[in-house]
Design a protein around this motif. Sequence first.
Motif, PDB file in Angstrom:
ATOM      1  N   VAL A 298     -90.882  36.176 142.417  1.00 17.64           N
ATOM      2  CA  VAL A 298     -91.170  35.228 143.586  1.00 17.64           C
ATOM      3  C   VAL A 298     -90.475  34.084 143.553  1.00 17.64           C
ATOM      4  N   THR A 299     -90.189  33.372 142.244  1.00 17.78           N
ATOM      5  CA  THR A 299     -89.502  32.153 141.867  1.00 17.78           C
ATOM      6  C   THR A 299     -88.242  32.265 142.639  1.00 17.78           C
ATOM      7  N   GLY A 300     -87.690  33.477 142.462  1.00 18.77           N
ATOM      8  CA  GLY A 300     -86.292  33.630 142.916  1.00 18.77           C
ATOM      9  C   GLY A 300     -86.424  33.574 144.677  1.00 18.77           C
ATOM     10  N   SER A 373     -90.117  23.361 135.515  1.00 18.44           N
ATOM     11  CA  SER A 373     -90.365  24.529 134.569  1.00 18.44           C
ATOM     12  C   SER A 373     -91.531  25.502 135.269  1.00 18.44           C
ATOM     13  N   VAL A 374     -91.447  26.607 135.202  1.00 20.00           N
ATOM     14  CA  VAL A 374     -92.287  27.415 135.911  1.00 20.00           C
ATOM     15  C   VAL A 374     -92.629  28.724 135.218  1.00 20.00           C
ATOM     16  N   GLY A 375     -93.778  29.192 135.519  1.00 16.26           N
ATOM     17  CA  GLY A 375     -93.802  30.690 135.027  1.00 16.26           C
ATOM     18  C   GLY A 375     -95.224  30.938 133.934  1.00 16.26           C
ATOM     19  N   GLU A 376     -95.267  29.868 132.982  1.00 16.27           N
ATOM     20  CA  GLU A 376     -96.340  29.790 131.984  1.00 16.27           C
ATOM     21  C   GLU A 376     -96.299  28.419 131.317  1.00 16.27           C
ATOM     22  N   PRO A 377     -97.663  28.252 130.748  1.00 17.03           N
ATOM     23  CA  PRO A 377     -97.903  26.926 130.313  1.00 17.03           C
ATOM     24  C   PRO A 377     -96.522  26.292 129.362  1.00 17.03           C
ATOM     25  N   ILE A 378     -96.184  25.142 129.669  1.00 17.34           N
ATOM     26  CA  ILE A 378     -95.092  24.711 128.642  1.00 17.34           C
ATOM     27  C   ILE A 378     -95.782  23.627 127.576  1.00 17.34           C
ATOM     28  N   VAL A 398     -90.883  18.600 136.451  1.00 16.57           N
ATOM     29  CA  VAL A 398     -91.888  19.044 137.249  1.00 16.57           C
ATOM     30  C   VAL A 398     -92.317  20.209 136.542  1.00 16.57           C
ATOM     31  N   ASP A 399     -93.503  20.316 136.239  1.00 12.11           N
ATOM     32  CA  ASP A 399     -94.188  21.820 135.840  1.00 12.11           C
ATOM     33  C   ASP A 399     -94.778  22.196 136.930  1.00 12.11           C
ATOM     34  N   THR A 400     -94.299  23.106 137.424  1.00 14.58           N
ATOM     35  CA  THR A 400     -94.727  23.711 138.823  1.00 14.58           C
ATOM     36  C   THR A 400     -95.808  24.884 138.382  1.00 14.58           C
ATOM     37  N   TRP A 401     -97.108  24.670 138.874  1.00 17.50           N
ATOM     38  CA  TRP A 401     -98.080  25.825 138.695  1.00 17.50           C
ATOM     39  C   TRP A 401     -98.088  26.602 140.393  1.00 17.50           C
ATOM     40  N   TRP A 402     -97.931  27.914 140.252  1.00 17.17           N
ATOM     41  CA  TRP A 402     -97.937  28.729 141.455  1.00 17.17           C
ATOM     42  C   TRP A 402     -97.993  30.284 140.943  1.00 17.17           C
ATOM     43  N   GLN A 403     -97.998  31.098 141.825  1.00 23.14           N
ATOM     44  CA  GLN A 403     -98.215  32.504 141.531  1.00 23.14           C
ATOM     45  C   GLN A 403     -97.365  33.257 142.768  1.00 23.14           C
ATOM     46  N   THR A 404     -97.157  34.548 142.489  1.00 23.15           N
ATOM     47  CA  THR A 404     -96.575  35.461 143.457  1.00 23.15           C
ATOM     48  C   THR A 404     -97.510  35.362 144.688  1.00 23.15           C
ATOM     49  N   GLU A 405     -98.643  35.460 144.606  1.00 28.77           N
ATOM     50  CA  GLU A 405     -99.708  35.318 145.713  1.00 28.77           C
ATOM     51  C   GLU A 405     -99.544  33.859 146.470  1.00 28.77           C
ATOM     52  N   GLY A 489    -107.135  33.921 138.584  1.00 27.71           N
ATOM     53  CA  GLY A 489    -107.089  34.492 137.548  1.00 27.71           C
ATOM     54  C   GLY A 489    -106.496  33.648 136.172  1.00 27.71           C
ATOM     55  N   ASP A 490    -106.479  32.347 136.399  1.00 28.92           N
ATOM     56  CA  ASP A 490    -106.061  31.606 135.194  1.00 28.92           C
ATOM     57  C   ASP A 490    -107.231  30.648 134.689  1.00 28.92           C
ATOM     58  N   TYR A 491    -107.108  30.395 133.368  1.00 34.75           N
ATOM     59  CA  TYR A 491    -108.032  29.147 133.010  1.00 34.75           C
ATOM     60  C   TYR A 491    -107.320  28.095 133.170  1.00 34.75           C
ATOM     61  N   GLY A 504    -103.361  29.517 130.683  1.00 32.27           N
ATOM     62  CA  GLY A 504    -103.033  30.846 130.745  1.00 32.27           C
ATOM     63  C   GLY A 504    -104.198  31.711 131.425  1.00 32.27           C
ATOM     64  N   ARG A 505    -103.861  33.201 131.186  1.00 33.74           N
ATOM     65  CA  ARG A 505    -104.642  34.233 132.110  1.00 33.74           C
ATOM     66  C   ARG A 505    -106.214  34.177 131.552  1.00 33.74           C
ATOM     67  N   SER A 506    -107.031  34.515 132.452  1.00 28.58           N
ATOM     68  CA  SER A 506    -108.445  34.743 132.052  1.00 28.58           C
ATOM     69  C   SER A 506    -108.717  36.066 132.139  1.00 28.58           C
ATOM     70  N   LEU A 510    -100.785  39.922 130.802  1.00 30.56           N
ATOM     71  CA  LEU A 510     -99.994  39.165 129.932  1.00 30.56           C
ATOM     72  C   LEU A 510     -98.663  38.355 130.628  1.00 30.56           C
ATOM     73  N   LYS A 511     -98.269  37.207 129.949  1.00 22.42           N
ATOM     74  CA  LYS A 511     -97.131  36.631 130.349  1.00 22.42           C
ATOM     75  C   LYS A 511     -96.056  36.712 129.172  1.00 22.42           C
ATOM     76  N   VAL A 512     -95.373  37.887 129.413  1.00 23.04           N
ATOM     77  CA  VAL A 512     -94.221  37.898 128.309  1.00 23.04           C
ATOM     78  C   VAL A 512     -92.898  37.325 128.712  1.00 23.04           C
ATOM     79  N   HIS A 515     -92.841  36.933 132.432  1.00 23.08           N
ATOM     80  CA  HIS A 515     -92.710  38.016 133.221  1.00 23.08           C
ATOM     81  C   HIS A 515     -94.253  38.554 133.147  1.00 23.08           C
ATOM     82  N   ARG A 516     -94.996  38.829 134.391  1.00 25.62           N
ATOM     83  CA  ARG A 516     -96.309  38.781 134.565  1.00 25.62           C
ATOM     84  C   ARG A 516     -96.617  40.738 134.382  1.00 25.62           C
ATOM     85  N   ILE A 517     -97.373  40.967 133.264  1.00 19.66           N
ATOM     86  CA  ILE A 517     -97.466  42.423 133.152  1.00 19.66           C
ATOM     87  C   ILE A 517     -99.005  42.794 132.809  1.00 19.66           C
TER      88      ILE A 517
END
Length: 640
Positions: A298-300, A373-378, A398-405, A489-491, A504-506, A510-512, A515-517
């Motif tokens: 989604v970032t792309g 920065s994006v995708g996981e906690p820095i 800018v630490d941007t929090w967002w999701q595919t949704e 879905g995040d704490y 991170g996720r509640s 996983l965030k590998v 990547h969200r899996i």
Amino acid sequence: MAELSLPFQSKYLPLKKFHDFYRRSMDEPEEFWAEQARHLDWFKTWDKVLEWKPPFAHWFAGGQLNASYNCVDRHVKTWRKSKVAIYWEGEPGDVRVFSYSTLYTEVNKLAAVLKDCGVGKEDRVALYLPMIPELPIFMLACARIGAIHTVVFSGFSAQALADRANDVGAKLLVTADGGFRRGKVIPLKQIADEALAMCPSVEKTIVVRRVNAPVDMEPARDCWLHDMLAEETPLVTPEPVEANDPLYILYTSGTTGKPKGIVHSTGGYLVHNYAAYQWVFNIKEESVYWCTADVGWVTGHSAIVYAPLAHGAAIVIYEGAPDYPTIDRWWHIIDKYGVTIFYTSPTAVRMLMGYGEQWPQKHDLSSLELLGSVGEPINPEAWLWFYKHIGGERCPIVDTWWQTETGGFMISPAPGIERAPLKPGSATLPLPGINADVVDEAGKPMPSEERGLLVIKKPWPGMLLGIHGTPERYQEAYWSRFPGIFYTGDYAVKDKDGYFWILGRSDEVLKVAGHRIGTAELENAAVSHPQVTEAAVVGKADPIKGDSIVIFARLNDGVSPSPTLKQELAQHMRNIVGAMATPDEIYFVTKLPKTRSGKIMRRILKAVANNVSIGDITTLEDEASVDEVIKSYHELKQTG
Ligand code: WT7
């Protein structure tokens, strides 16, 4: 959670103006978003800003527009016609530069090709391409004719591609003869062929020549793109679509084994992304913007293609690996193109930090003005390294929090409009129009400094229209926990200044490496191995990747564990899902710890994998199995 005194903050305006702007967005959301919507070009103005029938939101209902028109056509009517739209660099060092005028020509050409293939409004097109210019151009070409694209990340396996193409019912697949990654060729057409054998809906395949690799072509189905291009540039009129006609479907992992096809609208999605991109990146006419994500996520979609191009920005796209052929490839690119805004992931920062600052120091990075920065906690350490050694202590992060949704940025510093002090590791404050909060299990707001669940309390324009084909699942996954409130879905925790810290996720996701899996997806892949009876996957904290994948697998009776079987299982996971699903550790156990009701106790496996105390295990049916897991864990750790 200390506030960092950063030099650039001295020139910042007081926060009050921002708070007023934010308050207005909450008090009069429809007027507020209508104002933002006027930055786009509409063929017909909307009848209603928001129709909200929870959990379905229709923004700008009745309005008509076209995403390709907004990203391309409107710029070629201005001086931007000769402005650079895309600087593209391939991994081997080849370069292609597109002005908005060339981009316009190319989008029209590919839109004509799509039409020649019989693709029309609302048809689904699967794009399985490496990071080459044809990927964003095909996305825009789909949007131009009202077709819905579904981009499948080129690191996904044949099975994953087939699952997604089948779920959307793709009529056409676009792929390439291959893509370059770390000097190697990824045989995309070959993988696609394997997938196509399982995809009855796909009538035609277009193949882009990228690596000059020999491929099998099925004459009745497959065509080379270069054979389909017309001599003269045909002009394809952009199709006016309703604001809530889907622009695309993008799959993401959830807590079940089946990825969710997230459906995004055209109108609300573009309005949100256009506005938030300005607020967060303070995009200027002369900016040179580089987001290192793959277009397949989604970032792309939002932050490489739709938001920047809707702004008429100049963007950089790089095909390959960050550290290839040398570890300073990225720093070289920033220097070469005079990148002013650089947006990347914490995993990449941590990896490049590990190589040392001598690498960025070889290059002139003084063009940089802003980092993201994006995708996981820095973690604060990586934040500070990024700030110091890449941003030269000059550039806000800018630490941007967002999701595919969410479709667009939700919680982030916004140097384009506000001057809130930054705190390393915090995504800071919700953007205007975004009503975010941290709540307890009952949906009650958490006191500050206490961990809770991150929720969004009001609809926002970029929000998903739903999950493709399954409205019940959409309701269930996001809106059932707290009625009328979106569950992320995040704490998270809010500090005493109201700053959000994403923890991170509640859920079982996983965030590998960003990547969200879903663990369920990985477990399904593991048990599809003929010798595996049962498997549980947990995340293990990894200093670079965030989470690493640990599998506890129970083998069929009579099958003995062996290093070969481990390798086989790892390879099997790659074949089923893709390289990002490669497990980091595999443990063969004879029993998995379960509750009395038979649910696998992941908490215990997680504690074992992470080598931390196990805590309360009283709900365990058979306590011996814990010892057994610990024992096998330690044994297997020693033997590798
Ligand atoms: C999940 C969404 C949105 C673009 C890429 C990821 C995590 C995302 C941050 C951030 C901490 C973050 C969350 C979120 N996440 N951004 N700035 N700080 N965590 O999209 O694959 O849909 O993943 O990524 O856990 O829920 P995605």
